[in-house]
Design an enzyme around this catalytic site. Structure first.
Site, PDB file in Angstrom:
ATOM      1  N   ASP A  64      -0.335  -0.672  -4.462  1.00  0.00           N
ATOM      2  CA  ASP A  64      -1.719   0.316  -4.359  1.00  0.00           C
ATOM      3  C   ASP A  64      -2.132   1.362  -3.678  1.00  0.00           C
ATOM      4  O   ASP A  64      -1.733   1.210  -2.162  1.00  0.00           O
ATOM      5  CB  ASP A  64      -2.689  -0.946  -3.995  1.00  0.00           C
ATOM      6  N   ASP A  70      -9.518  -0.630  -9.483  1.00  0.00           N
ATOM      7  CA  ASP A  70     -10.238  -1.113  -8.454  1.00  0.00           C
ATOM      8  C   ASP A  70     -11.685  -0.662  -7.842  1.00  0.00           C
ATOM      9  O   ASP A  70     -12.294  -0.151  -9.165  1.00  0.00           O
ATOM     10  CB  ASP A  70      -9.091  -1.102  -7.702  1.00  0.00           C
ATOM     11  N   LYS A 130     -13.285  -7.419  -8.474  1.00  0.00           N
ATOM     12  CA  LYS A 130     -13.852  -7.904  -6.844  1.00  0.00           C
ATOM     13  C   LYS A 130     -15.337  -8.763  -6.798  1.00  0.00           C
ATOM     14  O   LYS A 130     -16.519  -8.090  -7.756  1.00  0.00           O
ATOM     15  CB  LYS A 130     -13.823  -7.077  -6.145  1.00  0.00           C
ATOM     16  N   GLU A 164      -2.129   0.896  -8.726  1.00  0.00           N
ATOM     17  CA  GLU A 164      -3.704   0.443  -8.448  1.00  0.00           C
ATOM     18  C   GLU A 164      -3.953   1.223  -7.993  1.00  0.00           C
ATOM     19  O   GLU A 164      -3.834   2.426  -7.042  1.00  0.00           O
ATOM     20  CB  GLU A 164      -4.075  -0.135  -7.839  1.00  0.00           C
ATOM     21  N   LYS A 167       0.929  -1.324  -0.713  1.00  0.00           N
ATOM     22  CA  LYS A 167      -0.184   0.229  -0.024  1.00  0.00           C
ATOM     23  C   LYS A 167       1.053   1.276   0.063  1.00  0.00           C
ATOM     24  O   LYS A 167       1.960   1.349   0.807  1.00  0.00           O
ATOM     25  CB  LYS A 167      -0.672   0.521   1.125  1.00  0.00           C
TER      26      LYS A 167
END
Ligand code: OSB
Ligand code: MG
Length: 368
Positions: free
Chosen positions: A188, A238, A262, A213, A163
């Protein structure tokens, strides 16, 4: 589909270690386990992946419960369906609330596959018998990140995600690259940047990340297209992709080179499969994102990740990544960096009733 009942269980479990992003920490995870049962006593399972608070998307455990109880289950009761393909359209009279819809829709898919005696992977067209495991390190501290990556690589993980945010990006990635020059690595940002940060993001190009991301706004596809023109690292979306139409528009605009799929975010397997099929036809790689989930959602992720367009290892780790003990049996295991795709009917795992009892805080059953 001859559904007799739907049971909703809100469960709660502490994570082994808190998971940190720039948006906050997750220390305890709540989720809704959905169990649909037909008149022959066959059960299908789904998992509602909304968090306790609306930090990742607008849904929460409570809003999901409300949608399921007061709208989605009544729709199923009134109209009924003969195939899980029809659930997405049946639920379309309810705007958004994708995680609530997905929890019930995926349970219907599991039930359908079990009734057919076929694995969920097979029934949706999966082609892989094992999938590569990827892991997310949710911690901004370089020393801690290096230690964790070391241990994940020993376990055979094929890809690592970290992250990032303006408080932890260049130094973090450069520190990781020094120690692991060839590691398949990605970052991300969960919308931590804006277009004003182009130079910061461009500076990451030298590290050969697989992708970055969701650097910009959670609902943006326009600025991401502008950013992608200026940086070499492929952008993966995302949060911005919540429908098939979002995926089509983002690909047409050049907002991303990769999409994270997802099931919860897009409203279930049907929509996820449509996004996959479209991306596959356009040469856009997809991968399965994670939601710090329990075993039911993981099992669904494994089925979808067995489709041929899932060309990049997803955020799919084993049950032991976050939990002392998962709610399923057998638990999901990573072996030599791979996860087996079950060949048994449906998602291929059962609820561990003893563990469910320990972690259930609310249970409500609806007779159809
Ligand atoms: O942005 O991909 C994300 C977890 C919770 C909410 C959002 C995200 C994540 C992850 C995946 O990064 C973590 C995991 O499930 O292992
Ligand atoms: Mg993400």
């Amino acid at each position: 589909m001859d559904i007799k009942s739907v049971c909703l269980s809100v469960i709660k479990m502490p994570l082994k270690q808190p998971f940190m992003t720039h948006l906050g920490s997750v220390t305890d995870r709540e989720a809704i386990i959905v169990e649909v049962e037909d008149r022959n006593g066959i059960a299908g399972y789904g998992e509602g992946v909304a968090f306790t608070s609306p930090w990742y998307t607008e849904e929460t455990v409570q809003t999901s419960f409300h949608m399921l109880k007061d709208f989605l289950i009544p729709l199923l009761k009134e109209k009924g369906i003969s195939h899980p393909d029809e659930a997405f359209a049946l639920f379309s009279s309810v705007r958004r609330n994708h995680m609530a819809k997905a929890s019930l829709e995926t349970a219907l898919w599991d039930l359908h596959a079990k009734r057919e005696g076929i694995s969920l992977s097979k029934i949706i067209g999966g082609t892989m018998s094992a999938i590569p495991a990827g892991v997310v390190v949710g911690n901004p501290n370089l020393a801690e990140v290096l230690k964790q990556i070391e241990s994940y690589l020993e376990q055979g993980f094929k890809r690592v995600k970290v992250k990032i945010s303006p408080d932890a990006d260049f130094q973090l990635i450069s520190g990781i690259r020094k120690q692991f020059p060839d590691l398949p690595l990605m970052a991300d940002a969960n919308s931590a940047y804006s277009l004003r940060d182009v130079d910061r993001l461009k500076a990451l190009d030298e590290f050969g990340l697989l992708m970055i991301e969701q650097p910009l706004g959670f609902d943006d596809i326009i600025d991401h297209a502008k950013l992608q023109e200026k940086i070499k690292t492929p952008i993966c979306l995302d949060e911005s992709i919540v429908t098939f139409e979002d995926a089509r528009k983002a690909v047409e605009l050049g907002s991303c080179g990769v999409i994270n799929i997802k099931l919860g975010r897009v409203g279930g397997l049907n929509e996820a499969k449509r996004i996959h099929d479209y991306c596959h036809s356009k040469g856009i790689p997809v991968w399965a994102g994670g939601m710090i989930e329990f075993g039911i959602s993981r099992a669904h992720n494994i089925a979808i990740a067995s489709l041929p367009g899932f060309m990049i290892p997803g955020d799919i780790s084993g049950s032991d990544r976050y939990w002392e003990q998962d709610i399923i049996q057998p638990e999901i295991k990573v072996e030599n960096g791979m996860i087996n795709v079950p060949g048994s009917p449906g998602i291929g795992v059962e609820l561990n009733r003893k563990r469910m009892k320990e972690v259930t805080v609310i249970e409500e059953r609806f007779v159809l």
